[in-house]
Design an enzyme around this catalytic site. Structure first.
Site, PDB file in Angstrom:
ATOM      1  N   GLY A  63     -38.644   1.954  22.012  1.00  0.00           N
ATOM      2  CA  GLY A  63     -39.301   0.663  22.193  1.00  0.00           C
ATOM      3  C   GLY A  63     -40.663   0.659  21.518  1.00  0.00           C
ATOM      4  O   GLY A  63     -41.279   1.705  21.355  1.00  0.00           O
ATOM      5  N   GLY A  78     -44.328  -1.924  21.076  1.00  0.00           N
ATOM      6  CA  GLY A  78     -45.062  -3.152  21.375  1.00  0.00           C
ATOM      7  C   GLY A  78     -46.382  -3.179  20.615  1.00  0.00           C
ATOM      8  O   GLY A  78     -46.626  -2.352  19.740  1.00  0.00           O
ATOM      9  N   THR A  79     -47.244  -4.146  20.974  1.00  0.00           N
ATOM     10  CA  THR A  79     -48.518  -4.318  20.277  1.00  0.00           C
ATOM     11  C   THR A  79     -49.431  -3.114  20.467  1.00  0.00           C
ATOM     12  O   THR A  79     -50.080  -2.645  19.541  1.00  0.00           O
ATOM     13  CB  THR A  79     -49.228  -5.585  20.796  1.00  0.00           C
ATOM     14  OG1 THR A  79     -48.316  -6.674  20.747  1.00  0.00           O
ATOM     15  CG2 THR A  79     -50.442  -5.909  19.945  1.00  0.00           C
ATOM     16  N   PHE A  80     -49.489  -2.625  21.705  1.00  0.00           N
ATOM     17  CA  PHE A  80     -50.438  -1.571  22.025  1.00  0.00           C
ATOM     18  C   PHE A  80     -49.786  -0.204  22.228  1.00  0.00           C
ATOM     19  O   PHE A  80     -50.475   0.793  22.377  1.00  0.00           O
ATOM     20  CB  PHE A  80     -51.205  -1.928  23.311  1.00  0.00           C
ATOM     21  CG  PHE A  80     -52.116  -3.107  23.145  1.00  0.00           C
ATOM     22  CD1 PHE A  80     -53.328  -2.974  22.491  1.00  0.00           C
ATOM     23  CD2 PHE A  80     -51.750  -4.350  23.627  1.00  0.00           C
ATOM     24  CE1 PHE A  80     -54.174  -4.065  22.325  1.00  0.00           C
ATOM     25  CE2 PHE A  80     -52.589  -5.446  23.463  1.00  0.00           C
ATOM     26  CZ  PHE A  80     -53.799  -5.304  22.810  1.00  0.00           C
ATOM     27  N   ALA A  81     -48.476  -0.164  22.270  1.00  0.00           N
ATOM     28  CA  ALA A  81     -47.837   1.108  22.615  1.00  0.00           C
ATOM     29  C   ALA A  81     -46.485   1.278  21.954  1.00  0.00           C
ATOM     30  O   ALA A  81     -45.838   0.316  21.549  1.00  0.00           O
ATOM     31  CB  ALA A  81     -47.676   1.199  24.128  1.00  0.00           C
ATOM     32  N   LYS A  93     -44.498   6.635  27.136  1.00  0.00           N
ATOM     33  CA  LYS A  93     -45.222   5.504  26.558  1.00  0.00           C
ATOM     34  C   LYS A  93     -46.505   6.043  25.929  1.00  0.00           C
ATOM     35  O   LYS A  93     -47.306   6.696  26.591  1.00  0.00           O
ATOM     36  CB  LYS A  93     -45.542   4.480  27.637  1.00  0.00           C
ATOM     37  CG  LYS A  93     -46.146   3.203  27.103  1.00  0.00           C
ATOM     38  CD  LYS A  93     -45.980   2.056  28.081  1.00  0.00           C
ATOM     39  CE  LYS A  93     -46.248   0.728  27.400  1.00  0.00           C
ATOM     40  NZ  LYS A  93     -45.813  -0.411  28.189  1.00  0.00           N
ATOM     41  N   ASP A 148     -45.356 -10.497  31.867  1.00  0.00           N
ATOM     42  CA  ASP A 148     -44.423 -10.645  30.732  1.00  0.00           C
ATOM     43  C   ASP A 148     -42.992 -10.404  31.206  1.00  0.00           C
ATOM     44  O   ASP A 148     -42.236  -9.670  30.588  1.00  0.00           O
ATOM     45  CB  ASP A 148     -44.799  -9.670  29.609  1.00  0.00           C
ATOM     46  CG  ASP A 148     -44.065  -9.995  28.298  1.00  0.00           C
ATOM     47  OD1 ASP A 148     -43.568 -11.131  28.154  1.00  0.00           O
ATOM     48  OD2 ASP A 148     -43.977  -9.105  27.426  1.00  0.00           O
ATOM     49  N   LYS A 150     -39.249 -10.952  31.553  1.00  0.00           N
ATOM     50  CA  LYS A 150     -38.177 -11.539  30.751  1.00  0.00           C
ATOM     51  C   LYS A 150     -37.003 -10.557  30.817  1.00  0.00           C
ATOM     52  O   LYS A 150     -37.187  -9.386  31.185  1.00  0.00           O
ATOM     53  CB  LYS A 150     -38.637 -11.748  29.301  1.00  0.00           C
ATOM     54  CG  LYS A 150     -39.178 -10.500  28.627  1.00  0.00           C
ATOM     55  CD  LYS A 150     -39.777 -10.827  27.274  1.00  0.00           C
ATOM     56  CE  LYS A 150     -40.403  -9.577  26.649  1.00  0.00           C
ATOM     57  NZ  LYS A 150     -41.058  -9.870  25.370  1.00  0.00           N
ATOM     58  N   ASN A 180     -37.297  -6.948  29.657  1.00  0.00           N
ATOM     59  CA  ASN A 180     -38.079  -6.011  30.460  1.00  0.00           C
ATOM     60  C   ASN A 180     -37.386  -5.663  31.773  1.00  0.00           C
ATOM     61  O   ASN A 180     -37.982  -5.004  32.633  1.00  0.00           O
ATOM     62  CB  ASN A 180     -39.474  -6.574  30.756  1.00  0.00           C
ATOM     63  CG  ASN A 180     -40.397  -6.427  29.570  1.00  0.00           C
ATOM     64  OD1 ASN A 180     -40.264  -5.501  28.779  1.00  0.00           O
ATOM     65  ND2 ASN A 180     -41.340  -7.345  29.426  1.00  0.00           N
ATOM     66  N   ASP A 237     -42.417  -1.753  32.755  1.00  0.00           N
ATOM     67  CA  ASP A 237     -43.746  -2.194  32.309  1.00  0.00           C
ATOM     68  C   ASP A 237     -44.505  -2.981  33.359  1.00  0.00           C
ATOM     69  O   ASP A 237     -45.387  -3.762  33.021  1.00  0.00           O
ATOM     70  CB  ASP A 237     -43.633  -3.055  31.039  1.00  0.00           C
ATOM     71  CG  ASP A 237     -43.689  -2.189  29.792  1.00  0.00           C
ATOM     72  OD1 ASP A 237     -43.850  -0.967  29.939  1.00  0.00           O
ATOM     73  OD2 ASP A 237     -43.586  -2.730  28.688  1.00  0.00           O
ATOM     74  N   THR A 273     -43.879 -13.824  26.383  1.00  0.00           N
ATOM     75  CA  THR A 273     -43.004 -14.606  25.520  1.00  0.00           C
ATOM     76  C   THR A 273     -43.117 -16.072  25.921  1.00  0.00           C
ATOM     77  O   THR A 273     -42.928 -16.396  27.092  1.00  0.00           O
ATOM     78  CB  THR A 273     -41.543 -14.115  25.689  1.00  0.00           C
ATOM     79  OG1 THR A 273     -41.531 -12.709  25.463  1.00  0.00           O
ATOM     80  CG2 THR A 273     -40.616 -14.805  24.720  1.00  0.00           C
TER      81      THR A 273
END
Length: 439
Positions: free
Chosen positions: A20, A22-25, A42, A136, A138, A141, A154, A176
């Protein structure tokens, strides 16, 4: 044959593929080398954490997550740090995303959707009671374990950039858009709990309908639909499901249904089983404090280990006649200049054993990526004897060793190999046929 593999380690964890990003991880599969347990690692970049002034919030939320042992929330085991990275060690969930289940099978029957929604509300309610908000939520997740139970991933870790201002509200739109509450998109400040609940309502709609309640290719039109709660329930939904969805997808957060009210809803209560678990009150937070104090003495070791090149079955079969310590001395072939044998021990141990055998015989040893160069410091009949060895992986605990003369006298190579074979007798793999013969 394949090239040697590079295996990365972080402390006691062997790090594998990326699962996986993401923006920061970035999240990678890892294995605890002490217990064999699979985990999700992570990985956060310290520079980004400091740049966005997220350190204190991450520290607070990680500390809270360590106390949470809810069966429907992915566990956080420990947190580690190196000079440049923060590593959050999480439970590895094997059943995939709930999103994939919807994509592959379409909408669910109400009984199945209700069971997942009940587990989702259980998890959200518990975390909110501890001041942790997801922001977040959805289907991507929401994971499923091996038994088909829902696990929220998360929680408290997905929206690091959020900050609570003096009014007690969060002010950064995130997540999202299709699942975000109107108050999040309108940037008027929002309560994390009611915003999470809206996302839960969208998820319930998707589970029952098989499509999104709010969707448009134009982002501004999408925002308007969400702000006005413009959606229509499909005709196949029961009246109870429609009523509950309408109460959750209320654009006014002040009149939106609350979790205690959901727990009393007739449709929701059908077959409801509250989560049964023991709360963990004595979690050790020393690792969290050490990470955020950034003490060098607590930094975890990051290592890259090179694994031997692997050999497939066809390559092995083609060499099978040579996998015997005695094969160097076949009379009909005279003295051979190279040979191979199989050994049943870890590759690192094999390298050490070859080195231990060679050094007392006066050989200088150079090692790189499971290849060795041995040179006799004493000049022989044809100069210094040089021997090359390479180790290939056949199976996790079985390796093939190739030994060949690179330079020097073949008779001296034969003498060296005889000494080497004597030193390695305890680890050499033998067939039933060869093990019955006397060497």
């Amino acid at each position: 044959m394949s090239q040697p593999k590079v295996k990365r380690r972080v402390g006691k964890y062997e790090v594998g593929r990326t699962i996986g990003e993401g923006t920061f991880a970035k999240v990678r599969y890892a294995r605890n080398s002490e217990t064999g347990e699979a985990v999700a690692l992570k990985i956060l970049d310290k520079e980004k954490v400091l740049k966005h002034k997220m350190a204190e919030q991450i520290r607070r939320e990680i500390s809270t997550m360590k106390l949470i042992t809810h069966p429907n929330v992915v566990r956080l085991y420990e947190v580690l740090a190196s000079k440049t990275k923060i590593y959050i060690v999480l439970e590895f969930v094997t059943g995939g995303e709930l999103f994939d289940k919807i994509v592959n099978h379409g909408r669910m029957k109400e009984e199945e959707a209700r069971r997942y929604f009940q587990q989702l509300i259980n998890a959200v309610d518990y975390c909110h009671s501890r001041g942790v908000y997801h922001r977040d939520l959805k289907p991507e997740n929401l994971l499923l374990d091996a038994h088909g139970n829902l696990k929220v991933s998360d929680f408290g870790l997905s929206a690091f950039s959020q900050q609570v201002r003096d009014d007690g509200l969060l002010h950064t739109a995130c997540g999202t858009p299709n699942y975000a509450a109107p108050e999040v998109l309108n940037d008027q400040g929002y309560d994390g709990a009611t915003a999470d609940l809206w996302s839960c309502g969208v998820i319930l709609f998707v589970l029952l309908a098989g499509y999104l309640p709010f969707d448009d290719s134009n982002l501004m039109t999408l925002y308007k639909k969400i702000s006005a709660a413009e959606f229509n329930c499909p005709p196949w939904l029961s009246s109870g499901a429609k009523k509950l969805i309408s109460r959750i997808l209320d654009p006014n957060p002040m009149t939106r249904i609350t979790i205690p009210e959901i727990l009393e809803d007739v449709w929701f209560k059908k077959g409801y089983k509250p989560a049964v678990f023991e709360e963990k009150e004595d979690a050790n937070l020393d690792d969290v404090e050490a990470v955020f104090k950034d003490s060098e003495e607590h930094h975890v070791t990051e290592k890259k280990e090179v694994q031997p090149a692997s050999m497939n079955a066809f390559e092995l079969i083609s060499m099978s006649k040579a996998l015997d310590l005695g094969n160097l001395f076949e009379e009909e072939a005279g003295f051979k200049r190279e040979t191979r044998f199989a050994a049943k021990c870890p590759a690192n141990e094999l390298v050490n054993k070859i080195e231990e055998a060679a050094k007392p015989l006066g050989f200088d040893v150079q090692k790189k990526n499971y290849k060795m160069r041995l040179e006799n410091l004493k000049v022989g009949r044809k100069g210094n004897l040089k021997v090359a060895t390479e180790i290939f992986q056949v199976a996790p605990s079985l390796h093939m060793v190739e030994v060949r003369k690179a330079k020097g006298d073949t008779l001296e190579f034969h003498k060296f190999y005889k000494n080497l074979s004597t030193s390695l007798t305890d680890v050499v793999w033998k067939t039933d046929e060869s093990s019955g013969e006397s060497k």
